[in-house]
Design an enzyme around this catalytic site. Structure first.
Site, PDB file in Angstrom:
ATOM      1  N   GLY A 183      -6.917  -6.951   3.645  1.00  0.00           N
ATOM      2  CA  GLY A 183      -8.044  -5.975   3.760  1.00  0.00           C
ATOM      3  C   GLY A 183      -9.119  -6.215   2.632  1.00  0.00           C
ATOM      4  O   GLY A 183      -9.358  -5.175   1.883  1.00  0.00           O
ATOM      5  N   ASN A 185     -12.360  -7.113   3.077  1.00  0.00           N
ATOM      6  CA  ASN A 185     -13.779  -7.108   3.614  1.00  0.00           C
ATOM      7  C   ASN A 185     -14.564  -5.896   3.072  1.00  0.00           C
ATOM      8  O   ASN A 185     -15.965  -6.101   3.260  1.00  0.00           O
ATOM      9  CB  ASN A 185     -13.768  -7.217   5.178  1.00  0.00           C
ATOM     10  CG  ASN A 185     -13.234  -5.676   5.775  1.00  0.00           C
ATOM     11  OD1 ASN A 185     -11.914  -5.742   5.969  1.00  0.00           O
ATOM     12  ND2 ASN A 185     -14.082  -5.017   6.028  1.00  0.00           N
ATOM     13  N   GLY A 189     -10.922  -4.410  -2.431  1.00  0.00           N
ATOM     14  CA  GLY A 189     -10.440  -5.856  -2.085  1.00  0.00           C
ATOM     15  C   GLY A 189     -11.668  -6.764  -1.792  1.00  0.00           C
ATOM     16  O   GLY A 189     -11.400  -7.981  -2.378  1.00  0.00           O
ATOM     17  N   TYR A 358       0.573   9.754   3.042  1.00  0.00           N
ATOM     18  CA  TYR A 358       0.166   8.812   2.244  1.00  0.00           C
ATOM     19  C   TYR A 358       1.103   8.519   0.805  1.00  0.00           C
ATOM     20  O   TYR A 358       1.399   7.554   0.427  1.00  0.00           O
ATOM     21  CB  TYR A 358      -1.304   9.060   1.746  1.00  0.00           C
ATOM     22  CG  TYR A 358      -1.974   8.105   0.789  1.00  0.00           C
ATOM     23  CD1 TYR A 358      -2.527   6.780   1.354  1.00  0.00           C
ATOM     24  CD2 TYR A 358      -2.206   8.065  -0.413  1.00  0.00           C
ATOM     25  CE1 TYR A 358      -2.903   5.680   0.906  1.00  0.00           C
ATOM     26  CE2 TYR A 358      -2.954   7.321  -1.379  1.00  0.00           C
ATOM     27  CZ  TYR A 358      -3.021   5.995  -0.568  1.00  0.00           C
ATOM     28  OH  TYR A 358      -3.778   4.993  -1.243  1.00  0.00           O
TER      29      TYR A 358
END
Length: 485
Positions: A183, A185, A189, A358
């Site tokens: 992840g 992009n 990250g 979460y």
């Protein structure tokens, strides 16, 4: 469009044929259901941990302290001086502190933050005290006080919001090293990948969207102005919510001949509604925990082989202080939903709350971190496994929330920049764990949760080894993968 060997590789990877053969028996829904029936009932509103309670107490003390200071100013014998600069400085420091306590940012309160809070309180009371002795009318004294107020605000931002940075990476210092980042992009990250590539590393973009990954790779090449070559950036498709995609990724990565030394598990989602993955799992848990668990099992033999060759591989997990949120782990959220549409519909109608889901997934990340570290040490490996908390960062993690929340985030973004980190700052701790020579093996530390580039104490729930071991066993069954450790 990008040109060069890396792009040819990226374009051709999805066309490679890769067949995943599984000899083990898959996990059937019936076994999961039987586990669920014997499971201890966990209330939907899971009790908060002792760390959260301590944060609430800290906020309450902070608010009461400010209230007491204001009351003292109001009833001062010669009247209080509510200097705007002093009020802004004190309000900012205590406002950030209480905001961060809401997100469990201070599991342990360091001395320099206590000193900063005391300084902010002193700056609020100083004008009244100076007036009492007849010095506040002096413009020179006012200018000194205002300069101190500005220094307090700047210190607050650097110490409380930005936090410490990683050691500078020299040009070419990471040449010959390969990092796999899930992840990457966008957000944290992306900034992690950019910094590593700029230091000479090869970075594997393990992302869902090829278009977004290639656009990010092109942006890195442009922003680094010749320091990063096309062949340093490799795209291999990966969707951590899908076991099939994870296994395909491992096969494609092997076919490229790329041998990673460091694995950075950065991908994650925060969903506003209950959703099922392709494998019948709650989507947040599937993406944040199960997919990364399976990915590590797929790549771990290669990392152990790299260690055998004298290299120093690492595993860095991007977690969250939301792992402190609950005082227990709810194993009922691990059930695999299969069968007819009615069964799925009943599951989808179960109560759901964004932060509960979460927080549970991040507690699972923490248990995975500590258990993997223990198992590697038992095996005699010195591969360090550590988790980091990036802080409150302005990223796209809120993109899947309710449209109203997304819109409010856009409106108040300029104000939020004074309270939250940029993605570049959010990557500091990840880069610290991934590159600091002192953390290259487990001899120094492993199985730890890092906040602001330093290990933080775990909650009682997060340090429960029995729960971590049980979660590992269930994760093996759910993913249909027996670990090598």
């Amino acid at each position: 469009k990008l040109k060069g060997p890396s792009v040819y590789l990226c374009r051709s990877l999805p066309k490679m044929e890769y067949k995943c053969e599984i000899e083990k028996e898959p996990l059937h829904a019936s076994s999961s259901e039987s586990d669920s029936e014997d499971e201890e009932e966990v209330p939907f509103h899971v009790p908060t941990s002792e760390v959260v309670f301590r944060g609430h107490v800290q906020s309450a003390v902070a608010v009461l302290s400010v209230a007491a200071a204001l009351a003292a100013m109001v009833y001062a014998p010669k009247g209080g001086v509510f200097d705007p600069m002093a009020c802004i400085a004190c309000g900012y420091i205590f406002g950030v502190f209480c905001f961060q306590n809401t997100f469990v940012e201070w599991p342990a309160l360091p001395g320099h933050i206590l000193l900063l809070l005391a300084s902010a309180m002193a700056s609020l009371l100083a004008p009244t005290g100076l007036q009492h002795v007849g010095l506040w009318a002096n413009w020179g004294m006012k200018c000194v006080a205002w300069a101190i107020d500005v220094a307090i605000v700047i210190s607050g931002y650097r110490l409380m919001v930005r936090g410490p940075a990683y050691a500078h990476l020299g040009e070419g210092s990471l040449e010959g090293k390969t990092f796999v980042i899930t992840g990457c992009n966008t957000g944290i990250g992306y900034e992690t990948a950019k910094t590593l590539a700029d230091a000479g590393a090869t970075v594997v973009f393990a992302c869902r969207s090829e278009d977004k990954a290639l656009a990010a790779m092109k942006k890195i090449v442009e922003e680094c102005a010749g320091q990063v070559q096309d062949e340093q950036l490799v795209f291999v498709p990966l969707d951590t919510s899908s076991f099939e995609s994870v296994r395909r990724f491992a096969g494609l990565l092997e076919k490229t001949g790329v041998k990673p030394q460091t694995l950075i598990l950065n991908a994650g989602v925060m969903l506003s509604n209950r959703t099922l993955s392709k494998d019948g799992l709650e989507m947040t848990m599937a993406t944040n925990h199960f997919g990364h668990f399976l990915l590590v099992q797929q790549l771990l033999p290669g990392l152990l082989a790299a260690e055998g060759r004298g290299e120093k591989p690492r595993i860095v997990i991007v977690g969250s202080n939301m792992s402190y949120l609950h005082d227990r782990f709810d194993f009922r959220e691990l059930e695999v939903v299969s069968g007819d549409e009615k069964t799925k519909q009943l599951y989808m109608e179960k109560p759901y709350e964004l932060f509960r889901s979460y927080g549970q997934s991040k507690l699972a990340n923490l248990h995975f971190t500590t258990e993997l570290a223990r198992r590697l040490q038992t095996k005699g490996s010195k591969i360090p496994v550590n988790q980091i908390h990036p802080g409150e960062v302005l990223t796209e993690v809120m993109r899947d929330m309710h449209p109203v929340i997304v819109k409010l985030n856009e409106i108040f973004r300029p104000v939020a920049m004074g309270f939250m980190k940029t993605p570049t700052q959010g990557a500091f701790c990840t880069l610290h764990l991934a590159t600091d020579p002192a953390l290259a093996t487990s001899d120094n530390i492993t199985g730890a949760h890092f906040v602001r580039c330093s290990p933080a104490p775990l909650s009682r729930a997060g340090s429960d080894e029995e729960v971590a071991d049980r979660l590992w066993t269930i994760s093996e069954r759910v993913t249909n993968e027996v670990s090598v450790v």
